[in-house]
Enzyme design. Structure first.
Site, PDB file in Angstrom:
ATOM      1  N   LYS A 292       2.603  12.571 -13.837  1.00  0.00           N
ATOM      2  CA  LYS A 292       2.411  12.183 -12.373  1.00  0.00           C
ATOM      3  C   LYS A 292       2.217  13.386 -11.520  1.00  0.00           C
ATOM      4  CE  LYS A 292       2.268   8.601  -9.654  1.00  0.00           C
ATOM      5  NZ  LYS A 292       1.608   7.222  -9.752  1.00  0.00           N
TER       6      LYS A 292
ATOM      7  N   GLY B 234       2.823  -6.337   1.719  1.00  0.00           N
ATOM      8  CA  GLY B 234       2.134  -5.122   1.810  1.00  0.00           C
ATOM      9  C   GLY B 234       0.602  -5.615   1.479  1.00  0.00           C
TER      10      GLY B 234
ATOM     11  N   GLY C  88      -2.308  -3.787   1.304  1.00  0.00           N
ATOM     12  CA  GLY C  88      -3.217  -2.364   1.204  1.00  0.00           C
ATOM     13  C   GLY C  88      -4.246  -2.809   0.173  1.00  0.00           C
TER      14      GLY C  88
ATOM     15  N   VAL D  90      -4.023  -3.055  -3.070  1.00  0.00           N
ATOM     16  CA  VAL D  90      -3.928  -3.995  -3.924  1.00  0.00           C
ATOM     17  C   VAL D  90      -3.529  -5.440  -3.219  1.00  0.00           C
ATOM     18  CG1 VAL D  90      -2.660  -4.423  -6.008  1.00  0.00           C
ATOM     19  CG2 VAL D  90      -3.073  -2.401  -5.457  1.00  0.00           C
TER      20      VAL D  90
HETATM   21  P1  NAD Z   1      -1.748   1.035   0.011  1.00  0.00           P
HETATM   22  O1  NAD Z   1      -1.004   2.369   0.687  1.00  0.00           O
HETATM   23  O2  NAD Z   1      -3.017   1.016   0.054  1.00  0.00           O
HETATM   24  O3  NAD Z   1      -0.943  -0.241   0.638  1.00  0.00           O
HETATM   25  C1  NAD Z   1       0.280  -0.271   0.933  1.00  0.00           C
HETATM   26  C2  NAD Z   1       0.417  -1.361   2.136  1.00  0.00           C
HETATM   27  O4  NAD Z   1       1.684  -1.506   2.151  1.00  0.00           O
HETATM   28  C3  NAD Z   1      -0.205  -0.731   3.438  1.00  0.00           C
HETATM   29  O5  NAD Z   1      -0.987  -1.885   3.961  1.00  0.00           O
HETATM   30  C4  NAD Z   1       1.035  -0.340   4.411  1.00  0.00           C
HETATM   31  O6  NAD Z   1       0.943  -0.535   5.796  1.00  0.00           O
HETATM   32  C5  NAD Z   1       2.145  -1.404   3.816  1.00  0.00           C
HETATM   33  N1  NAD Z   1       3.617  -1.126   3.834  1.00  0.00           N
HETATM   34  C6  NAD Z   1       4.078   0.044   3.776  1.00  0.00           C
HETATM   35  N2  NAD Z   1       5.481  -0.063   4.053  1.00  0.00           N
HETATM   36  C7  NAD Z   1       5.751  -1.251   4.122  1.00  0.00           C
HETATM   37  C8  NAD Z   1       6.696  -1.871   4.373  1.00  0.00           C
HETATM   38  N3  NAD Z   1       8.036  -1.416   4.535  1.00  0.00           N
HETATM   39  N4  NAD Z   1       6.692  -3.422   4.546  1.00  0.00           N
HETATM   40  C9  NAD Z   1       5.548  -3.973   4.511  1.00  0.00           C
HETATM   41  N5  NAD Z   1       4.193  -3.240   4.361  1.00  0.00           N
HETATM   42  C10 NAD Z   1       4.183  -2.050   4.122  1.00  0.00           C
HETATM   43  O7  NAD Z   1      -0.959   1.183  -1.310  1.00  0.00           O
HETATM   44  P2  NAD Z   1      -1.759   0.316  -2.734  1.00  0.00           P
HETATM   45  O8  NAD Z   1      -2.780   1.221  -3.397  1.00  0.00           O
HETATM   46  O9  NAD Z   1      -2.098  -1.089  -2.442  1.00  0.00           O
HETATM   47  O10 NAD Z   1      -0.232   0.186  -3.523  1.00  0.00           O
HETATM   48  C11 NAD Z   1       0.505  -0.492  -3.518  1.00  0.00           C
HETATM   49  C12 NAD Z   1       1.652  -0.351  -4.434  1.00  0.00           C
HETATM   50  O11 NAD Z   1       1.305  -0.720  -5.727  1.00  0.00           O
HETATM   51  C13 NAD Z   1       2.274   1.168  -4.355  1.00  0.00           C
HETATM   52  O12 NAD Z   1       3.601   1.073  -4.900  1.00  0.00           O
HETATM   53  C14 NAD Z   1       1.435   1.554  -5.716  1.00  0.00           C
HETATM   54  O13 NAD Z   1       2.200   2.965  -6.304  1.00  0.00           O
HETATM   55  C15 NAD Z   1       1.311   0.576  -6.629  1.00  0.00           C
HETATM   56  N6  NAD Z   1       0.290   0.630  -7.571  1.00  0.00           N
HETATM   57  C16 NAD Z   1      -1.101   0.630  -7.042  1.00  0.00           C
HETATM   58  C17 NAD Z   1      -1.970   0.887  -7.882  1.00  0.00           C
HETATM   59  C18 NAD Z   1      -3.421   0.915  -7.390  1.00  0.00           C
HETATM   60  O14 NAD Z   1      -4.548   0.667  -8.271  1.00  0.00           O
HETATM   61  N7  NAD Z   1      -3.889   1.012  -6.215  1.00  0.00           N
HETATM   62  C19 NAD Z   1      -1.940   0.674  -9.222  1.00  0.00           C
HETATM   63  C20 NAD Z   1      -0.509   0.568  -9.684  1.00  0.00           C
HETATM   64  C21 NAD Z   1       0.346   0.180  -8.732  1.00  0.00           C
END
Ligand code: NAD
Length: 364
Positions: free
Chosen positions: A85, A181, A183, A185
């Site tokens: 990472k 969340g 976002g 995902v």
């Molecule tokens: P992202 O930043 O696109 O989305 C995160 C969302 O959560 C955002 O909309 C943000 O406003 C919201 N958020 C932040 N803090 C919050 C809180 N306290 N309460 C409610 N909402 C909150 O991230 P992502 O790419 O969707 O990833 C989400 C999680 O999944 C992360 O932990 C990431 O490490 C994990 N993940 C992502 C992927 C991927 O392919 N993107 C793969 C594996 C794991």
């Protein structure tokens, strides 16, 4: 492992990291921590996270924990890759200049033994910028019908449906899912579940995302802190890590926790607590492996239907963990760790890995 108040050096030794490197990113004033956890099963891969940390030690600790999770994620998903990472201590809003893209790409090339992709703070546009500058940045072409985050959402959906079967909901879509969340995902996950006719309650710190889910998906909404109190079948954390802790777990009113966020358990003991309370927990690195699996598509090892089929195996995999864990009396997160550790030990004994496996250079 209980992590408590360990220093980064203690933790790196305890978690058996191969290499931890701090690199200056050109003249940007920024630094990146690259943690290579374990390359027994293949070359090092893991996303790049960018955020402002209270202390630089916190960035190192994050890199250590997240890189270890990548080793476990790849091994559990039957991939020939090792865990790593990169964590940049910087502000994703103001620090991502052209100078930054040039210098970070150069730092990745200089470091050499690490292949990376997006993570929090490094979005699809940044990945495109970096992939123009270095082959070390993983990149599913925008014209492809699949994306890393879309595949992650598919895997989470499959695991949620497995949870629905495990808690014997009939039909499996007759469940209520609380999503934290919306976002990259969380949003496609919410859309898929809504299409399945599943009842949703959602939250986000961005009110615009909540409004869109209410308007477009017919979801109910709560404030960010109230999501833990929602009476639902499944709680799906798809935002930050460490959301399962001594403050939040006693508030949960769900039968299962299955979500995308990395490092959901503040400490492994919190997984034990969920188990004692009879709450089914889908170990995060098992459930959210879809994004990492997208590498296989990117490398041309499989086509779009092939990669989707591979990601859908996450459902049966997590269901097996729950079944076996119950039979053996072991919480699922501990059983998953044990399976991976046995696999790594067998591979080390055979001398597999470091010299063989997929060449990183051809990716990206
Ligand atoms: P992202 O930043 O696109 O989305 C995160 C969302 O959560 C955002 O909309 C943000 O406003 C919201 N958020 C932040 N803090 C919050 C809180 N306290 N309460 C409610 N909402 C909150 O991230 P992502 O790419 O969707 O990833 C989400 C999680 O999944 C992360 O932990 C990431 O490490 C994990 N993940 C992502 C992927 C991927 O392919 N993107 C793969 C594996 C794991």
């Amino acid at each position: 492992m209980e992590q408590g108040e360990m220093t980064p050096l203690d933790l790196a030794r305890d978690m058996r990291h191969e290499e931890v490197c701090i690199l200056r990113i050109g003249d940007t004033g920024l630094r990146v921590v690259i943690a290579i956890h374990d390359t027994t099963l293949g070359p090092a891969v893991g996303g790049t996270r960018m955020m402002k940390y209270p202390r630089f030690d916190d960035a190192i600790l994050d890199a250590l924990r997240l890189s270890r999770a990548m080793t476990y994620k790849a091994a559990m998903a039957e991939m020939s890759w090792g865990g790593a990472k990169a964590v940049i201590d910087g502000d994703p809003i103001i620090d991502k200049t052209d100078l930054f893209y040039d210098a970070y790409a150069e730092a990745l090339d200089r470091f050499g033994r690490f292949h990376t992709g997006g993570d929090m703070g490094i979005d699809a546009a940044d990945v495109t910028e970096l992939a123009r500058r270095t082959k070390r940045m993983s990149h599913v072409p925008p014209e492809a019908g699949v994306s890393a985050s879309g595949l992650t959402a598919i895997g989470v959906r499959e695991a949620i449906m497995a949870a629905s079967r495990s808690i014997r909901r009939e039909p499996t879509t007759a469940i209520h899912v609380a999503i934290q969340g919306l976002g990259e995902v969380g949003w496609p996950l919410a859309r898929m579940l809504a299409t399945d006719g599943i009842r949703l309650t959602v939250t986000d710190t961005d009110p615009a995302r909540i409004s869109a889910a209410v308007r477009e998906l017919g979801a109910s909404a709560v404030s960010p802190d109230a999501i833990y109190d929602v009476e639902a079948d499944v709680f799906a954390p798809c935002a930050r890590g460490a959301v399962l802790n001594e403050d939040t777990i006693p508030r949960l009113r769900c039968a299962a926790v299955v979500g995308a966020a990395n490092e959901q358990l503040c400490d492994p003991q919190h997984g034990d607590l969920l188990n004692e309370l009879g709450i089914l927990y889908g170990p995060d690195y098992v459930v959210n492996a879809g994004g990492l699996l997208s590498l296989l598509f990117e490398r041309g090892e499989t086509d779009e239907p092939g990669i989707v089929a591979r990601v859908r195996q996450i459902g049966p995999r997590v269901a097996n963990l729950w079944r076996e864990g119950q039979a053996l009396g072991i919480p699922p997160h501990r059983l998953a760790d044990r399976i991976v550790e046995d696999k790594l030990a067998r591979a080390r004994a055979k001398g597999a890995g470091r010299t063989g496996s997929a060449p990183v250079e051809s990716v990206g």
